[in-house]
Design a protein around this motif. Structure first.
Motif, mmCIF file in Angstrom:
data_model
loop_
_atom_site.group_PDB
_atom_site.id
_atom_site.type_symbol
_atom_site.label_atom_id
_atom_site.label_comp_id
_atom_site.label_asym_id
_atom_site.label_seq_id
_atom_site.Cartn_x
_atom_site.Cartn_y
_atom_site.Cartn_z
ATOM 1 N N SER A 175 0.855 -1.164 0.178
ATOM 2 C CA SER A 175 -0.156 -0.129 -0.145
ATOM 3 C C SER A 175 1.124 1.394 -0.137
ATOM 4 O O SER A 175 1.972 1.210 0.616
ATOM 5 N N GLN A 204 -1.896 -13.033 -4.571
ATOM 6 C CA GLN A 204 -2.698 -11.696 -3.911
ATOM 7 C C GLN A 204 -2.221 -11.461 -2.490
ATOM 8 O O GLN A 204 -2.050 -10.498 -2.079
ATOM 9 N N ALA A 209 1.131 -9.995 -2.416
ATOM 10 C CA ALA A 209 1.286 -8.595 -2.686
ATOM 11 C C ALA A 209 0.767 -7.544 -1.612
ATOM 12 O O ALA A 209 1.169 -6.408 -1.536
ATOM 13 N N PHE A 211 -6.044 -0.872 0.358
ATOM 14 C CA PHE A 211 -5.656 -1.823 -0.700
ATOM 15 C C PHE A 211 -6.704 -1.746 -1.660
ATOM 16 O O PHE A 211 -7.608 -2.623 -1.992
ATOM 17 N N PRO A 212 -6.650 -0.751 -2.551
ATOM 18 C CA PRO A 212 -7.888 -0.488 -3.755
ATOM 19 C C PRO A 212 -7.948 -1.683 -4.497
ATOM 20 O O PRO A 212 -8.865 -1.919 -5.091
ATOM 21 N N GLN A 213 -6.647 -2.650 -4.703
ATOM 22 C CA GLN A 213 -6.653 -3.599 -5.479
ATOM 23 C C GLN A 213 -7.776 -4.713 -5.081
ATOM 24 O O GLN A 213 -7.809 -5.758 -5.918
ATOM 25 N N LEU A 214 -8.370 -4.743 -3.791
ATOM 26 C CA LEU A 214 -9.330 -5.766 -3.284
ATOM 27 C C LEU A 214 -10.735 -5.458 -3.840
ATOM 28 O O LEU A 214 -11.634 -5.995 -3.351
#
Ligand SMILES: Cc1cc2nc3c(=O)[nH]c(=O)nc-3n(C[C@H](O)[C@H](O)[C@H](O)COP(=O)(O)OP(=O)(O)OC[C@H]3O[C@@H](n4cnc5c(N)ncnc54)[C@H](O)[C@@H]3O)c2cc1C
Length: 436
Positions: free
Chosen positions: A176, A276, A279, A333-336
């Motif tokens: 992050s 994931q 990361a 964590f915008p990726q989630l």
């Protein structure tokens, strides 16, 4: 003195990821009839269980009464972060316990984690204990504080690796961009708290402790011998220990007046792929940021992100904990964004005015001991409290009990109904300071 009380309020414990992934939970009996013991312990969380274990190890007979299930309270629902230290800013107590006393408190804050380590090793408790923790800096001044913490740990002879991280190194710990630095501590870590509690309950039983569930204490007759009442039974004991923390309610108004219950909430994602998970937290550390209503998160053994935070004083949980917590997780964590939330739950933290755990005995009832108010940092401190209480009860001198017992704790003014608004006001003040 006799106090009539209602059993603690119900709340949804079964919704947690921990309840869904726990060791088999034994069904323990409810107390029936009359029992006698050296010590009656009230509360089947880490405080009660560890006091019971330590007392039984010293040869005392112990009955433990839990209103619901073992680990039903904060102990079975928390973030599972096992972090060194007790209290916050303990130097403030030097005028009461002296600088030597403060130093001992700091050393006990390190010992507290070692007690958990020993418990897990001695009783072979399968609770996914994993070493590695990182404090996350939200601001440059947090990082300055971490440098002081690291220097102090060195001075105290801390035997575990610690390392300061600058902003450009943060991605080695957390995927992050939110943080400006960190402090790694390889002597802290994370675990499955409900499984730790269940393992400790089994250990207590092996040591001869009699455990009862669904046995809310409804009344206590105080005196040289205490008589503790549940719906269907009584326990007579020379000594009583109250380990109910934020769930104490009216059982002892003097003690509950020193604790503000505050709701904290956690979501668990669906299991993530190895890539994931790597990361997000490449070194599988537990992490906490530095804000008043902090974010705390870690991976579970089956690679879910367990993301916790918030601090509610209203006594009302958010209507939809998932909807409330998810945006906080996505800020980090915008990726989630597309990831499912499988579990959502909350529990009550017991906050004390000076944030030092309250470990002591009642002034007017010297055979009544208590431990409470860990202020959201109790996984380690409860284990220390159990040891200190057992040392004091069994007459061992020279332990740290007196240091804790000598620190005064403020009773929040205004009774139960005013306490929460007052704390909310206090928190607002601290949050405003964060923005400055
Ligand atoms: C959501 C959440 C996240 C947290 N995260 C962390 C973390 O990551 N790391 C950390 O260090 N700390 C954390 N904490 C704090 C930590 O969990 C607590 O400090 C600790 O578990 C307190 O243990 P305890 O045994 O004193 O109280 P509890 O575990 O709350 O146990 C008290 C027990 O007393 C019982 N009881 C109450 N009244 C009666 C009665 N009348 N008769 C019989 N039994 C009664 C209750 O049913 C309950 O089971 C968190 C807390 C919460 C709520």
């Amino acid at each position: 003195m006799t106090a009539r009380v209602q059993p603690p309020a119900q709340s949804d414990h079964t919704a947690s990821y921990y309840a869904a992934s726990s060791l088999p939970q034994p069904v323990l009996p409810a107390l029936q009839g009359e029992l006698r013991a050296d010590v009656c312990v009230v509360g089947g969380g880490f405080s009660g269980l560890n006091t019971a274990i330590e007392l039984a190890q010293r040869g005392l007979s112990v009955v433990l009464l839990e209103a619901h299930k073992i680990g039903w309270g904060a102990s079975g629902r928390n973030g599972g972060q096992l972090i060194r230290g007790v209290g916050h800013g303990v130097d403030q107590f030097s005028n009461v316990i002296g600088t030597d006393g403060v130093r001992q408190l700091k050393l006990m804050g390190l010992e507290a984690v070692e007690i958990v380590r020993q418990r897990v090793e001695q009783f072979q408790i399968p609770c996914d204990l994993t070493w590695g923790y990182c404090d996350l800096a939200n601001k440059p001044r947090d990082l300055e504080g971490f440098a002081e913490d690291a220097a102090e740990l060195r001075e105290l002879g801390y035997r575990h690796e610690t390392r300061l991280l600058q902003a450009d190194e943060m991605h080695s710990v957390v995927g992050s961009n939110r943080y400006v630095g960190g402090l790694i501590d390889m002597g802290s870590g994370h675990l499955h708290p409900l499984n730790l509690a269940l393992g400790e309950a089994a250990a207590a039983q092996q040591l001869g402790v009699q455990l009862f569930e669904q046995s809310a204490v409804t009344r206590i007759d105080y005196g040289p011998e205490v008589k503790v009442h549940t719906a269907q039974g009584t326990v007579r004991a020379k000594t009583l220990v109250l380990g109910c923390n934020a769930y104490l309610n009216h059982l002892n108004p003097e003690l509950s007046g020193k604790v503000l219950p505050a709701g904290s909430y956690i979501i668990a994602t669906e299991p993530l792929s190895e890539a994931q998970a790597h990361a997000l937290l490449p070194q599988n550390m537990a992490v906490c940021d530095q804000r008043v209503a902090l974010d705390y998160y870690r991976l579970s053994a089956d690679r879910r992100l367990l993301f916790g935070g918030a601090c509610h004083y209203s006594g009302r949980d958010p209507a939809d904990i998932g909807a409330y917590m998810r945006p906080k997780m996505l800020e980090v964590f915008p990726q989630l964004v597309g990831v499912k939330i499988d579990y959502q739950w909350g529990g009550m933290i017991g906050i004390g005015a000076n944030r030092l755990p309250q470990i002591g005995r009642l002034a007017d009832q010297p055979n009544v001991y208590y431990a409470q108010a860990y202020s959201g940092h109790g996984v380690n401190a409860t284990h220390l409290a159990g040891k200190l209480l057992a040392e004091a009860i069994s007459g061992q001198q020279g332990g740290g009990f007196d240091l804790f017992a000598n620190v005064p704790h403020m009773t929040f003014p205004g009774g139960k109904h005013l306490r929460s608004p007052l704390l909310a006001l206090g928190m607002l003040w601290h949050r405003m300071k964060e923005l400055i």
